[in-house]
Design a protein around this motif. Structure first.
Motif, PDB file in Angstrom:
ATOM      1  N   ARG A  76      -2.851  29.772 -14.915  1.00  0.00           N
ATOM      2  CA  ARG A  76      -3.916  29.011 -13.888  1.00  0.00           C
ATOM      3  C   ARG A  76      -2.382  28.379 -13.532  1.00  0.00           C
ATOM      4  N   ARG A  77      -2.725  28.074 -12.019  1.00  0.00           N
ATOM      5  CA  ARG A  77      -1.680  27.246 -11.404  1.00  0.00           C
ATOM      6  C   ARG A  77      -2.328  26.392  -9.777  1.00  0.00           C
ATOM      7  N   ILE A  78      -1.780  24.906 -10.171  1.00  0.00           N
ATOM      8  CA  ILE A  78      -1.966  24.413  -9.376  1.00  0.00           C
ATOM      9  C   ILE A  78      -0.958  23.492  -8.262  1.00  0.00           C
ATOM     10  N   ILE A  79      -1.822  24.186  -6.715  1.00  0.00           N
ATOM     11  CA  ILE A  79      -0.500  24.517  -5.560  1.00  0.00           C
ATOM     12  C   ILE A  79      -0.844  23.236  -5.356  1.00  0.00           C
ATOM     13  N   PRO A  80      -0.380  22.619  -4.209  1.00  0.00           N
ATOM     14  CA  PRO A  80      -0.454  21.436  -3.419  1.00  0.00           C
ATOM     15  C   PRO A  80      -0.655  22.346  -2.126  1.00  0.00           C
ATOM     16  N   THR A  90      -5.991  24.935  -7.101  1.00  0.00           N
ATOM     17  CA  THR A  90      -5.920  25.771  -8.883  1.00  0.00           C
ATOM     18  C   THR A  90      -5.767  26.893  -8.592  1.00  0.00           C
ATOM     19  N   ILE A  91      -4.983  27.943  -9.019  1.00  0.00           N
ATOM     20  CA  ILE A  91      -4.691  29.589  -8.697  1.00  0.00           C
ATOM     21  C   ILE A  91      -4.888  30.067  -9.433  1.00  0.00           C
ATOM     22  N   ILE A  92      -5.855  30.711 -10.386  1.00  0.00           N
ATOM     23  CA  ILE A  92      -6.000  31.495 -11.414  1.00  0.00           C
ATOM     24  C   ILE A  92      -6.344  32.925 -10.825  1.00  0.00           C
ATOM     25  N   ASP A  93      -4.264  33.986 -11.843  1.00  0.00           N
ATOM     26  CA  ASP A  93      -3.986  35.195 -11.004  1.00  0.00           C
ATOM     27  C   ASP A  93      -5.001  36.359 -11.827  1.00  0.00           C
TER      28      ASP A  93
END
Length: 184
Positions: free
Chosen positions: A65-69, A57-60
């Motif tokens: 929030r954005r979940i990336i593989p 999970t990336i929090i800018d």
């Protein structure tokens, strides 16, 4: 005439072969199937590519929030870059050394971090973060050179120097405000 006879025999045996094969498969499956319980684990089969993918999970800086593989073995910067997360320019040097065991550190003769633009904060309580190789001196110097003292935390790392491992599944990464890096 003889050739047409062979063709008919081949057609007949091909038509009956699937039925015989299916019957044999059914009887083998019935013999091999456990009679009392169904298998409770899906890990009985061969390894899958999904065994090597973790979700991060990336929090800018705005809080989105954005979940990336991410693939196990690649750097955090590479995973973010492949998924469209902008971390700025990479500090693209390979690591200086790799800790292989408690008694052996292999020198890789890389230059290490070359800049401090790709600064991120790793979630402190994640099990995968605890087994990540600690920051090398060069990485610490680059973070201190590019960022103010009040923006550096114990969880501060350069994304290009963090290698993804299997225990990082569910890890949260905070991306702080970027330094201006596009001045001509």
């Amino acid at each position: 005439m003889l050739s047409s006879c062979f063709i008919r025999v081949a057609r007949l045996s091909a038509a009956s072969a699937p039925a015989a094969t299916m019957a044999a498969r059914r009887s083998m499956a019935a013999a091999a199937a456990p009679s009392t319980a169904v298998s409770s684990s899906f890990n009985d089969g061969p390894p899958s590519v999904f065994d090597k993918i973790v979700k991060v999970t990336i929090i800018d800086p705005s809080g989105a929030r954005r979940i990336i593989p991410a693939m196990v073995g690649q750097t955090l910067y590479a995973a973010c870059d492949l998924n469209g997360v902008d971390l700025g320019p990479s500090s693209s040097g390979p690591p200086q050394e790799k800790v292989r065991s408690t008694t052996w550190t292999e020198p890789l003769y890389g230059e290490g971090a070359a800049s401090g633009f790709d600064h991120v904060l790793l979630q402190g309580g994640n099990e995968g973060v605890e087994i990540v190789e600690p920051a090398h001196d060069n990485e610490k110097k680059m973070i201190e050179a590019y960022w103010d003292a009040d923006e550096i935390f114990p969880e501060s790392r350069l994304a290009s120097q963090v290698e993804i491992n299997a225990k990082m599944d569910g890890m949260v990464v905070y991306v702080p405000d970027r330094i201006v890096d596009d001045i001509p």
